[in-house]
Design a protein around this motif. Structure first.
Motif, short mmCIF file in Angstrom:
data_model
loop_
_atom_site.label_atom_id
_atom_site.label_comp_id
_atom_site.label_asym_id
_atom_site.label_seq_id
_atom_site.Cartn_x
_atom_site.Cartn_y
_atom_site.Cartn_z
N ILE A 1 0.83 -1.21 0.00
CA ILE A 1 0.00 0.00 0.00
C ILE A 1 0.87 1.26 0.00
O ILE A 1 0.63 2.20 -0.76
N ARG B 1 2.61 2.07 -3.20
CA ARG B 1 1.66 2.56 -4.23
C ARG B 1 1.20 3.99 -3.90
O ARG B 1 1.22 4.87 -4.77
N ILE B 2 0.79 4.20 -2.67
CA ILE B 2 0.29 5.55 -2.33
C ILE B 2 1.38 6.60 -2.56
O ILE B 2 1.13 7.68 -3.09
N VAL C 1 -8.69 -4.71 -0.76
CA VAL C 1 -8.80 -3.70 -1.83
C VAL C 1 -7.49 -3.53 -2.60
O VAL C 1 -7.45 -3.70 -3.82
N CYS C 2 -6.43 -3.22 -1.89
CA CYS C 2 -5.15 -2.96 -2.55
C CYS C 2 -4.39 -4.29 -2.68
O CYS C 2 -3.34 -4.51 -2.08
N PRO D 1 -5.85 -4.36 -8.12
CA PRO D 1 -6.36 -3.61 -6.96
C PRO D 1 -7.64 -2.85 -7.35
O PRO D 1 -7.78 -2.42 -8.49
N LYS D 2 -8.54 -2.73 -6.37
CA LYS D 2 -9.85 -2.10 -6.66
C LYS D 2 -9.76 -0.60 -6.36
O LYS D 2 -10.33 -0.11 -5.39
N CYS D 3 -8.99 0.09 -7.19
CA CYS D 3 -8.69 1.49 -6.92
C CYS D 3 -9.95 2.36 -6.83
O CYS D 3 -10.01 3.29 -6.03
N CYS E 1 -11.33 2.43 -3.40
CA CYS E 1 -10.32 2.55 -2.33
C CYS E 1 -10.43 3.89 -1.60
O CYS E 1 -10.50 4.95 -2.22
N ALA F 1 -8.15 5.39 -0.18
CA ALA F 1 -6.91 6.17 -0.34
C ALA F 1 -6.74 6.66 -1.77
O ALA F 1 -5.68 7.21 -2.11
N ARG F 2 -7.76 6.51 -2.62
CA ARG F 2 -7.56 6.77 -4.05
C ARG F 2 -7.15 8.21 -4.35
O ARG F 2 -6.31 8.45 -5.23
N CYS G 1 -3.37 8.64 -3.83
CA CYS G 1 -2.49 7.58 -4.33
C CYS G 1 -1.76 7.97 -5.62
O CYS G 1 -2.37 8.16 -6.68
N ARG H 1 -2.03 5.20 -8.45
CA ARG H 1 -3.32 5.25 -9.16
C ARG H 1 -3.28 6.37 -10.21
O ARG H 1 -3.66 6.17 -11.36
N SER I 1 -0.17 1.07 -10.49
CA SER I 1 -0.51 0.28 -9.29
C SER I 1 -0.01 -1.15 -9.36
O SER I 1 0.58 -1.67 -8.40
S1 SF4 Z 1 -5.82 3.62 -5.03
FE1 SF4 Z 1 -5.38 1.60 -5.80
S2 SF4 Z 1 -3.16 1.38 -5.72
FE2 SF4 Z 1 -3.70 3.17 -4.48
S3 SF4 Z 1 -3.85 2.36 -2.40
FE3 SF4 Z 1 -5.91 2.29 -3.28
S4 SF4 Z 1 -6.12 0.24 -4.20
FE4 SF4 Z 1 -3.94 0.61 -3.78
#
Ligand code: SF4
Length: 378
Positions: free
Chosen positions: A147, A150-151, A194-195, A200-202, A205, A207-208, A211, A214, A219
């Protein structure tokens, strides 16, 4: 990321966690460091679905830290049997024993004392500290690393020291604030639900908006994990040596199978496993048969060893080795008094009936193969 952005990310993750978290038995016991400790150790390298029944049985068997500390190693390995990575069980056992010996049976609140316990690294210490004691202690495991890379768009190789340092520093910054235990668990839950590693189900999410991966469409390329070297191949022989309904098992004392019982076994290329001087042959069959003879002898077992394997070879993959096991049979087994072997009862499915004995999964597979083969040893 500014303090304000961090605050927004924390709030989004906590809000999502409150609505999406799964009902898992260790979450109901968040105030019990022993129960959380067991769950954290079991969940290392093992999926939640696999852990659930083992966790319930283990805590029924050893309901308190003291009960586990007072148990014999054989009992602990028996309860862990089938879950794999047995070193974890031995370390957990040593860890709780140390808690009894040095801290009166209470898991220490002090982070340094917690981290000095056998088998408790920075991750487990942080999970116990944040979940059980409400302390602002970070955790970084595979899920959290995924995570964070990616973020924050971290594209350096994951195992590198600098990458690890950066991930821990980020986790340390993010955990500060209300509900540190729930925050850490929200990261673990996000990684599980999710991640995920793939797809990943962005869009769903929490945190989208923050991120980087994303936004940049990277990702699935993160984290950057260098290719692993393939597991080494090894060829072994195992002997199902029987006496009536019982099978000879020996207690392993190596790092891999230490504390577990298994069949007499040896590597085909172990010293002394070439063909017997009288055999007059140097064929692979003769070498394996002689290795089987040696496996019996080193376990202090005598008996009538069959000339041919009794089942097709069994394949088994350990984390770093790919094993091919040739299965031989022997009847009329007798144990030398000084040997480490025991005659244990095995049922028709190859399951050892003796309680309180941990059996390696490989041994179950070999027994099952010998039982299912047309030419049984029994
Ligand atoms: S947006 Fe996508 S890649 Fe970023 S933390 Fe959420 S699921 Fe992971």
């Amino acid at each position: 990321m500014s303090a304000e952005e961090i605050g927004r990310l924390r709030a989004a993750l906590l809000g999502w966690y409150d609505g999406a978290k799964r009902d898992l038995p260790w979450r109901e016991r968040a105030g019990d460091p022993y129960a959380v400790w067991v769950s954290e150790v079991m969940l290392q390298q093992t999926r939640v679905d696999t852990v659930l029944p083992y966790y319930a049985r283990f805590l029924e068997r050893f309901p308190t830290l003291r009960a586990l500390a007072e148990a014999r190693e054989d009992e602990v390995m028996g309860a862990w049997s089938g879950l794999g990575y047995y070193r974890r069980a031995r370390l957990l056992h040593s860890g709780v024993r140390e808690v009894v010996a040095r801290y009166g049976g209470e898991v220490p609140v002090d982070p340094q004392a917690r981290r000095s316990l056998p088998g408790v690294g920075r991750y487990t210490a942080g999970a116990l500290g944040s979940v059980c004691f409400g302390l602002e202690e970070p955790i970084v495991d595979g899920n959290v690393a995924r995570i964070l890379t990616r973020i924050f768009g971290i594209a350096s190789p994951l195992p590198e020291r600098e990458t690890q340092k950066r991930l821990w520093a980020l986790a340390e910054a993010l955990v500060v604030g209300e509900r540190p235990g729930d925050f850490n668990q929200s990261m673990m839950e996000l990684g599980a639900l999710v991640c995920t590693v793939k797809r990943p189900k962005c869009d769903a999410c929490p945190a989208r908006d923050a991120c980087v991966a994303r936004a940049e469409g990277t990702s699935e390329q993160l984290p950057l994990i260098p290719r692993k070297t393939p597991p080494q191949r090894a060829e072994l022989v195992a002997v199902v040596a029987t006496r009536g309904e019982r099978v000879v098992m020996v207690r392993g004392d190596d790092a891999l199978f230490g504390g577990l019982y298994g069949l007499p076994m040896t590597a085909v290329d172990a010293p002394g496993t070439g063909p017997a001087p009288s055999s007059g042959a140097d064929t692979p069959d003769a070498v394996r048969h002689n290795a089987a003879r040696l496996a019996l002898a080193s376990a202090g077992v005598s008996g009538r060893l069959g000339r041919e394997p009794v089942a097709p070879p069994v394949s088994h993959v350990l984390s770093h080795r790919r094993l091919t096991v040739h299965v031989y049979g022997a009847t009329h087994a007798r144990l030398a008094e000084a040997g480490s072997g025991r005659l244990l009862e095995v049922d028709a499915h190859g399951v050892v009936r003796t309680p309180d004995v941990g059996i390696a999964r490989l041994t179950h597979k070999v027994l099952e193969a010998a039982r299912s083969a047309p030419r049984s040893t029994r």
